[in-house]
Enzyme design. Structure first.
Site, short mmCIF file in Angstrom:
data_model
loop_
_atom_site.label_atom_id
_atom_site.label_comp_id
_atom_site.label_asym_id
_atom_site.label_seq_id
_atom_site.Cartn_x
_atom_site.Cartn_y
_atom_site.Cartn_z
CG HIS A 9 -0.20 0.06 2.53
ND1 HIS A 9 0.34 1.22 3.05
CD2 HIS A 9 0.08 -0.93 3.43
CE1 HIS A 9 0.91 0.96 4.21
NE2 HIS A 9 0.78 -0.34 4.46
NE ARG A 60 -1.75 -0.07 6.78
CZ ARG A 60 -2.31 -0.62 7.85
NH1 ARG A 60 -3.51 -0.23 8.25
NH2 ARG A 60 -1.68 -1.57 8.52
CD GLU A 87 2.22 -4.80 8.31
OE1 GLU A 87 2.56 -6.01 8.26
OE2 GLU A 87 2.84 -3.90 7.72
CG HIS A 182 -0.87 -4.54 4.92
ND1 HIS A 182 -1.29 -3.29 5.30
CD2 HIS A 182 -2.00 -5.23 4.57
CE1 HIS A 182 -2.61 -3.21 5.18
NE2 HIS A 182 -3.05 -4.38 4.75
#
Length: 360
Positions: A9, A60, A87, A182
């Site tokens: 991202h 994100r 993440e 991520h």
């Protein structure tokens, strides 16, 4: 031959503010939006088309994927969202300022939490309002599977079942796949695909918003892989990216002979701009993504062992010229954590933490 594209991202608000993020659902900054759009433009200009996209349940990564799809005029393709691509969960560290956490717990301890493969940060308590138990996006996830903290090994164990159940079969069917996720969930895939060791995977950083293209054989083993635009990617080996723009991590240790004792700050910044530095020696001065300029230098409060050392570090910090070009660290957002020893030389562990504020 099959092809797979991985995209981290764009810069998030907490990347910019130098906070531990993990499962916190923060959005992109203006720079992050621009990075995501640039990724889509690179893919579009190189002639890429996708059949299906995968992402996490965090905005994100979702927004990055939207922006990539928008630039490619492919908003219509199926998108599969999975919590398994989230993440790494940073536990009780979530939301904390990284430099302040290092000052409170010690740089070595924070480095262990961040860069060890199998050491978890302190866990959230189950009743912590930041815990994901009541979040509707995890309503279908068994409570025992929702983490309160994770190390990278835990993230690998979370991501790989989704690879085997969903992503790998799609690729094997001939579908063109893109994954927007991520740093650590992509690390998990890279570790598996490339057979990267536990020790080496913690040294690999994925730049924000730069497509990493894998070409895979019929067994889904990598034939080649590089960042779009020709930037090299060699997992498990020391490597250098371009000297401006995106500079991939695999940091070299700065040796004392590389720094003039009477010009520590200036020489360090020149070397940051020219090459790379070690996060073990310099706290959070890790991978470099953009070239900026020094706009402020300060001693981090409360961590100088004694006034003499603070004054010594201060002199060196003051030697950092304003306007000096310097590589901007992804991990620190707008700041580098730089450790200086008492006599003002660089390249040795210990000493004071000096924060250098940077802007574009």
């Amino acid at each position: 031959m099959y092809r797979l594209v991985l995209i981290r991202h764009g810069q998030s608000t907490w990347n910019l503010e130098n906070r531990f993020t993990g499962w916190a659902d923060v959005d992109l900054t203006e720079q992050g939006v621009a990075q995501a759009r640039r990724a889509g433009q690179l893919l579009r200009d190189a002639g890429y088309r996708f059949d299906v996209a995968y992402t996490s349940v965090l905005k994100r990564a979702i927004r990055t994927l939207w922006l990539v799809q928008d630039e490619m005029d492919q908003l219509w393709i199926p998108v599969i969202k999975s919590w398994r691509l989230n993440e790494r969960h940073y536990g009780a560290l979530a939301g904390l300022d990284k430099a302040e956490t290092a000052a409170r717990h010690g740089a070595e301890q924070v480095l262990l939490w961040r860069r060890s493969y199998a050491i978890r940060p302190p866990a959230m308590t189950p009743d912590d309002p930041r815990a994901a138990y009541a979040d509707p996006r995890y309503a279908q996830v068994p409570r025992e599977a929702i983490p309160l903290t994770e190390c990278l090994a835990d993230t690998v164990a979370r991501v790989l079942p989704f690879w085997h159940s969903d992503i790998a079969p799609a690729i094997s069917k001939g579908q063109q796949v893109v994954i927007a996720a991520h740093n650590n969930s992509l690390r998990a895939l890279i570790k598996y695909l490339d057979g990267v060791s536990d020790d080496e995977i913690v040294g690999i950083e994925i730049p924000n918003g730069l497509p990493l293209v894998y070409e895979l054989d019929r067994h889904l083993k990598p034939i080649r892989h590089d960042y779009l635009g020709g930037y090299p990617f060699r997992p498990g080996r020391e490597r250098a990216g371009p000297r401006t723009g995106v500079d991939l991590l695999r940091v070299h240790r700065l040796h004392q002979r590389d720094i003039a004792p009477d010009g520590c700050g200036e020489a360090l910044l020149q070397r940051l701009h020219r090459q790379r530095v070690s996060d073990r020696d310099f706290g959070d001065a890790r991978d470099t993504q953009e070239i900026g300029k020094v706009v402020q230098v300060e001693i981090m409060p409360g961590i100088e062992p004694e006034p003499k050392l603070a004054r010594g570090a201060g002199r060196q910090c003051e030697a950092l010229p304003l306007g000096q070009p310097v590589a901007r660290g992804i991990g620190m957002g707008v700041a580098f954590g730089i450790q200086l020893d008492p006599v003002g030389t660089c390249g040795r562990r210990g000493g004071n933490l000096c924060r250098v504020r940077i802007d574009k």
